[in-house]
Write a protein that holds these residues in place. Structure first.
Motif, PDB file in Angstrom:
ATOM      1  N   THR A  12       0.834  -1.204   0.000  1.00 40.44           N
ATOM      2  CA  THR A  12       0.000   0.000   0.000  1.00 40.44           C
ATOM      3  C   THR A  12       0.867   1.252   0.000  1.00 40.44           C
ATOM      4  OG1 THR A  12      -1.822  -1.158   1.063  1.00 40.44           O
ATOM      5  CG2 THR A  12      -1.811   1.243   1.255  1.00 40.44           C
ATOM      6  N   GLY A  16       0.848   3.927  -2.945  1.00 38.14           N
ATOM      7  CA  GLY A  16       0.596   5.330  -2.623  1.00 38.14           C
ATOM      8  C   GLY A  16       1.650   6.239  -3.226  1.00 38.14           C
ATOM      9  N   CYS A  19       1.004   6.550  -6.853  1.00 39.29           N
ATOM     10  CA  CYS A  19      -0.150   7.431  -7.070  1.00 39.29           C
ATOM     11  C   CYS A  19       0.279   8.896  -7.013  1.00 39.29           C
ATOM     12  CB  CYS A  19      -1.235   7.163  -6.034  1.00 39.29           C
ATOM     13  SG  CYS A  19      -2.175   5.638  -6.322  1.00 39.29           S
ATOM     14  N   LYS A  25      -5.535   9.424  -7.202  1.00 44.78           N
ATOM     15  CA  LYS A  25      -6.059   9.295  -5.850  1.00 44.78           C
ATOM     16  C   LYS A  25      -6.092   7.815  -5.481  1.00 44.78           C
ATOM     17  CE  LYS A  25      -9.878  10.638  -2.856  1.00 44.78           C
ATOM     18  NZ  LYS A  25     -11.100  11.482  -2.764  1.00 44.78           N
ATOM     19  N   LEU A  26      -5.785   7.508  -4.226  1.00 45.39           N
ATOM     20  CA  LEU A  26      -5.816   6.141  -3.721  1.00 45.39           C
ATOM     21  C   LEU A  26      -7.028   5.969  -2.821  1.00 45.39           C
ATOM     22  CD1 LEU A  26      -4.532   3.341  -3.351  1.00 45.39           C
ATOM     23  CD2 LEU A  26      -3.161   4.319  -1.486  1.00 45.39           C
ATOM     24  N   TRP A  27      -7.809   4.975  -3.116  1.00 46.42           N
ATOM     25  CA  TRP A  27      -8.974   4.611  -2.306  1.00 46.42           C
ATOM     26  C   TRP A  27      -8.687   3.288  -1.614  1.00 46.42           C
ATOM     27  CZ3 TRP A  27     -13.547   7.508  -2.185  1.00 46.42           C
ATOM     28  CH2 TRP A  27     -13.617   8.556  -3.099  1.00 46.42           C
ATOM     29  N   TRP A  49       4.135  10.498   1.261  1.00 47.95           N
ATOM     30  CA  TRP A  49       2.809  10.158   1.785  1.00 47.95           C
ATOM     31  C   TRP A  49       1.985  11.416   2.081  1.00 47.95           C
ATOM     32  CZ3 TRP A  49       0.904   5.512   1.214  1.00 47.95           C
ATOM     33  CH2 TRP A  49      -0.271   5.174   1.863  1.00 47.95           C
ATOM     34  N   ILE A  54      -5.790  10.509  -0.633  1.00 41.99           N
ATOM     35  CA  ILE A  54      -6.240   9.198  -0.180  1.00 41.99           C
ATOM     36  C   ILE A  54      -7.586   9.321   0.511  1.00 41.99           C
ATOM     37  CG2 ILE A  54      -4.948   9.376   1.986  1.00 41.99           C
ATOM     38  CD1 ILE A  54      -4.514   6.293   1.783  1.00 41.99           C
ATOM     39  N   GLU A  56     -10.513   6.639   2.535  1.00 42.12           N
ATOM     40  CA  GLU A  56     -10.914   5.316   3.001  1.00 42.12           C
ATOM     41  C   GLU A  56     -12.431   5.225   2.992  1.00 42.12           C
ATOM     42  OE1 GLU A  56      -8.619   3.979   6.579  1.00 42.12           O
ATOM     43  OE2 GLU A  56      -7.922   6.065   6.484  1.00 42.12           O
TER      44      GLU A  56
END
Length: 149
Positions: A12, A16, A19, A25-27, A49, A54, A56
């Protein structure tokens, strides 16, 4: 980029970082196998980061509600089509399953035209999730040419 119930924090973190590199965008679809503030996620994501877009979501339905009506592509080593068969667009959504079990059958139809895989020789069962995500993100960039040269 969507990670459905990811299990390995390092993957992850690397995804990230990729991305951030391409402006995606990271979901994260929960439950995840770790907390996003774990040191392994931070170490893989490095100091990038803080630049990551991002979000969730609690489950699959919450994700589809937020991202509909965009086109979804589902990635699995079992898909019959490859990324070379797809024509990507700017707002496409790329969905990857967990490292140990992939996407559930309730989400993935491996014969659907939007189910894709990265081609490999028969000697490799699958690629690492972060590697596959990177290949897909950069193939998307190649097709839409959205990065500055």
């Amino acid at each position: 980029m969507v990670l459905y119930q990811p299990e390995i924090p390092g993957n992850t973190g690397n995804i990230g970082r990729t991305c951030v590199a391409v402006g995606a965008k990271l979901w994260i679809v929960h439950p995840a196998g770790f907390q996003l503030d774990e040191k392994h996620v931070r170490r893989a994501g490095l100091d990038y980061w803080k630049h990551l877009m991002i979000e969730e979501v609690v489950n699959w339905d919450a994700l589809t509600e937020k991202l509909s009506p965009r086109r979804f592509f589902y990635f699995s080593r079992f898909a019959t089509k490859t990324i070379w068969d797809a024509s990507f667009q700017n707002d496409d959504v790329f969905v990857f399953g967990s490292e140990s079990s992939g996407l559930p059958e309730s989400i993935l139809d491996r014969d659907a035209p939007n189910a894709l895989r990265v081609p490999t020789t028969g000697k490799v069962r699958s690629l690492n999730l972060a590697t596959t995500a990177g290949i897909v993100l950069y193939e998307h960039q190649r097709q839409v040419r959205s990065l500055g040269e």
